[in-house]
Design an enzyme around this catalytic site. Structure first.
Site, PDB file in Angstrom:
ATOM      1  N   PRO A  11     -23.820 -16.357 -16.045  1.00 27.18           N
ATOM      2  CG  PRO A  11     -24.950 -15.138 -17.541  1.00 27.18           C
ATOM      3  CD  PRO A  11     -24.981 -15.426 -16.114  1.00 27.18           C
ATOM      4  CD  GLU A  12     -18.097 -17.805 -12.961  1.00 20.30           C
ATOM      5  OE1 GLU A  12     -17.099 -18.393 -13.210  1.00 20.30           O
ATOM      6  OE2 GLU A  12     -18.767 -17.627 -11.998  1.00 20.30           O
ATOM      7  CE  LYS A  28     -16.689 -13.926 -16.720  1.00 19.34           C
ATOM      8  NZ  LYS A  28     -16.649 -12.834 -15.714  1.00 19.34           N
ATOM      9  NE  ARG A  36     -31.655  -9.987 -10.859  1.00 16.72           N
ATOM     10  CZ  ARG A  36     -31.452 -10.843  -9.860  1.00 16.72           C
ATOM     11  NH1 ARG A  36     -30.155 -10.910  -9.257  1.00 16.72           N
ATOM     12  NH2 ARG A  36     -32.203 -11.729  -9.399  1.00 16.72           N
ATOM     13  NE  ARG A  63      -3.365  -8.092 -11.705  1.00 11.39           N
ATOM     14  CZ  ARG A  63      -4.692  -8.178 -11.645  1.00 11.39           C
ATOM     15  NH1 ARG A  63      -5.508  -8.437 -12.660  1.00 11.39           N
ATOM     16  NH2 ARG A  63      -4.916  -7.878 -10.350  1.00 11.39           N
ATOM     17  NE  ARG A  68     -18.107 -10.256  -7.662  1.00 14.99           N
ATOM     18  CZ  ARG A  68     -18.963  -9.823  -8.352  1.00 14.99           C
ATOM     19  NH1 ARG A  68     -18.886  -8.642  -8.583  1.00 14.99           N
ATOM     20  NH2 ARG A  68     -20.028 -10.490  -8.584  1.00 14.99           N
TER      21      ARG A  68
END
Length: 277
Positions: free
Chosen positions: A2-3, A59, A121, A162, A261
């Site tokens: 799920p993105e 999301k 999960r 950022r 990641r």
DNA sequence: TTCCATGTTCCGCA
DNA sequence: TTGCGGAACATGGA
């Protein structure tokens, strides 16, 4: 899975299988999944309401539950908020059909069909909130890249505060909502930008390339129903598991870790920035 | 048995 | 204040 594109498809699934239906009961066999995003009282607040609208931000999926009929119109709607974690999805079942394994929340309707939130999960979350804005504010979510007002400079505006690696910035839900590990890799690949390139070192043409690539990737994934087999063959995504060669030039793909990641990229197309390691 | 995984969050360190 | 690595969370699958 799920993105953003997956959640958008869950939203459309919800519209097909739950919108306009009157809720008869809600069962929450797994309390871990329920309530951390808001109120846990789904079984008390939802029955007799009708799902009347949906919304997605990043999301997160929202579904408005209205009070039907004119008489009790004064009663405020509530919103169900859902996050699919790493393994969440929807299943629709008909009358008499048993709920599938790993069912965490079951919305039953008057016609005895049901919409099931399945999540092996258990990282998924479901709760009630008064309105989506409350949740978006409390999580301090950044803009959704597919929102109408995102704008041609939306990506740059969202990430420019950022300073670290561009991939880490793309994954930061407080900067930009909806992009996850897989689609971040894909957008960077298609824009020809190294995942470790510094945000503050991106040139104007790289910003516009990245924005165009990101929107193209998200929209295409939605159009193609995110079936891995249905994605364009030139995409990195189709190769990331078997650690193969670049679909464009045949060079061996590189694997590293960025923003915590696993990251795949083509060392030939996505030039290593000279600024960072 | 061990490692890895699409998600978020928190802690400690620079 | 910002960024980042690492770990934790819960569980199944390779």
């Amino acid at each position: 899975m799920p993105e953003l594109p997956d959640v958008e498809l869950f939203r459309r699934f919800f519209i097909r299988h739950a919108l306009g239906r009157r809720i008869s009961a809600v069962a929450c066999p797994d309390s871990l999944v329920v309530g951390t995003l808001g109120r846990s009282s789904l079984d008390r607040e939802l029955p007799r309401r009708v799902f009347g609208a949906t919304r997605r931000h990043g999301k997160y999926l929202f579904a408005r539950a209205d009070w039907p009929g004119g008489r009790k119109k004064q009663k405020k709607p509530v919103w169900v908020v859902l996050h699919f974690g790493m393994t969440g999805s929807f299943v629709s079942i008909e009358a008499g059909q048993a709920a599938p394994p790993y069912s965490r929340v079951i919305f039953r309707f008057d016609d005895r069909s049901a919409l099931v939130f399945v999540c092996p999960r258990r990282f998924g979350r479901v709760a009630l909130v008064d309105c989506p804005e409350d949740l978006i504010a409390s999580k301090r979510l950044g803009p959704d890249p597919l929102a109408a007002d995102f704008g041609i400079q939306g990506l740059r505006r969202a990430l420019s505060s950022r300073r670290g690696a561009v991939k880490a910035a793309l994954l930061d839900q407080k900067a930009l909502a909806g992009v996850g590990n897989l689609y971040a890799d894909e957008a960077l690949f298609q824009a020809g930008i190294h995942p470790r390139a510094r945000v503050d070192a991106l040139k104007p043409e790289q910003w516009s390339k990245l924005q165009r690539a990101l929107l193209r990737v998200l929209r295409t994934a939605i159009e193609r129903d995110v079936g891995w087999d249905r994605l364009p063959r030139g995409w990195l995504l189709t190769r990331r598991r078997e650690r193969q060669s670049c679909p464009r030039c045949g060079a061996p793909l590189a694997q590293t870790v960025v923003g915590g990641r696993t990251t795949y990229f083509c060392p030939r197309h996505q030039r290593r920035p000279d600024v960072t390691r």
